[in-house]
Design an enzyme around this catalytic site. Structure first.
Site, PDB file in Angstrom:
ATOM      1  NE  ARG A  87      -4.060  -0.043   1.614  1.00 18.45           N
ATOM      2  CZ  ARG A  87      -4.918   0.024   0.604  1.00 18.45           C
ATOM      3  NH1 ARG A  87      -5.000  -0.960  -0.276  1.00 18.45           N
ATOM      4  NH2 ARG A  87      -5.714   1.071   0.471  1.00 18.45           N
ATOM      5  CB  THR A  93      -7.277   5.942  -3.991  1.00 17.06           C
ATOM      6  OG1 THR A  93      -7.192   4.929  -2.986  1.00 17.06           O
ATOM      7  CG2 THR A  93      -8.226   5.487  -5.080  1.00 17.06           C
ATOM      8  CG  ASN A 114      -6.263   3.766  -9.056  1.00 17.29           C
ATOM      9  OD1 ASN A 114      -6.349   2.681  -9.598  1.00 17.29           O
ATOM     10  ND2 ASN A 114      -6.841   4.028  -7.899  1.00 17.29           N
ATOM     11  CG  HIS A 117      -6.913  -3.893  -6.079  1.00 17.23           C
ATOM     12  ND1 HIS A 117      -7.960  -3.281  -5.432  1.00 17.23           N
ATOM     13  CD2 HIS A 117      -6.726  -5.100  -5.471  1.00 17.23           C
ATOM     14  CE1 HIS A 117      -8.400  -4.103  -4.472  1.00 17.23           C
ATOM     15  NE2 HIS A 117      -7.664  -5.206  -4.482  1.00 17.23           N
TER      16      HIS A 117
END
Length: 141
Positions: A87, A93, A114, A117
């Protein structure tokens, strides 16, 4: 910290830019091993099933449409604190809010396109890994 597994998806926009190798290098430089991977073209049913948790959100239909617009790379990452590391590597995001040097700051076009995921919690990771690799034996290198 415990060794974890997390699911990562390189989305259609990033696959189209031919940056899979660069993203994989970032994973590996940060201590994340790729223990399973495959390229897949999601069907509408696949995308709707995977993102079912967002079904009632206003962006759901656009997300599904985007995710079926081209092939994606799906991989299982393994390492110490893998979920947080992935992350952190992805960034916010919204790429306009992502820190410089993150995957989204460097490669994403918009909040919709983006680039990547990643699972957000151990429970989510287990469900997401099983979704894409239901009968696959995944081995640690």
């Amino acid at each position: 910290m415990a060794v974890e597994r997390t699911l990562s998806i390189i989305k259609p926009d990033a696959v189209a830019k031919n940056i899979i190798g660069e993203i994989y290098s970032r994973f590996e430089r940060n201590g994340l091993k790729i223990v399973a991977s495959r390229m897949v073209r999601l069907s509408q049913a696949d995308a709707e099933g995977f993102y079912a948790v967002h079904r009632e959100r206003p962006f759901f239909n656009d997300l599904v449409k985007f995710m079926i617009s081209g092939p994606v790379m799906v991989q299982v990452l393994e390492g110490e604190d893998a979920i947080r590391k992935n992350r952190d590597l992805m960034g916010a995001t919204d790429p306009r809010k992502a820190e410089k040097g993150t995957i989204r700051a460097d490669f994403a076009e918009s909040i919709d396109a983006n680039a990547v995921h990643g699972s957000d919690a151990p429970e989510t990771a287990a469900v997401e890994i099983a979704y894409f690799f239901p009968e696959l034996n995944i081995y640690t290198r």
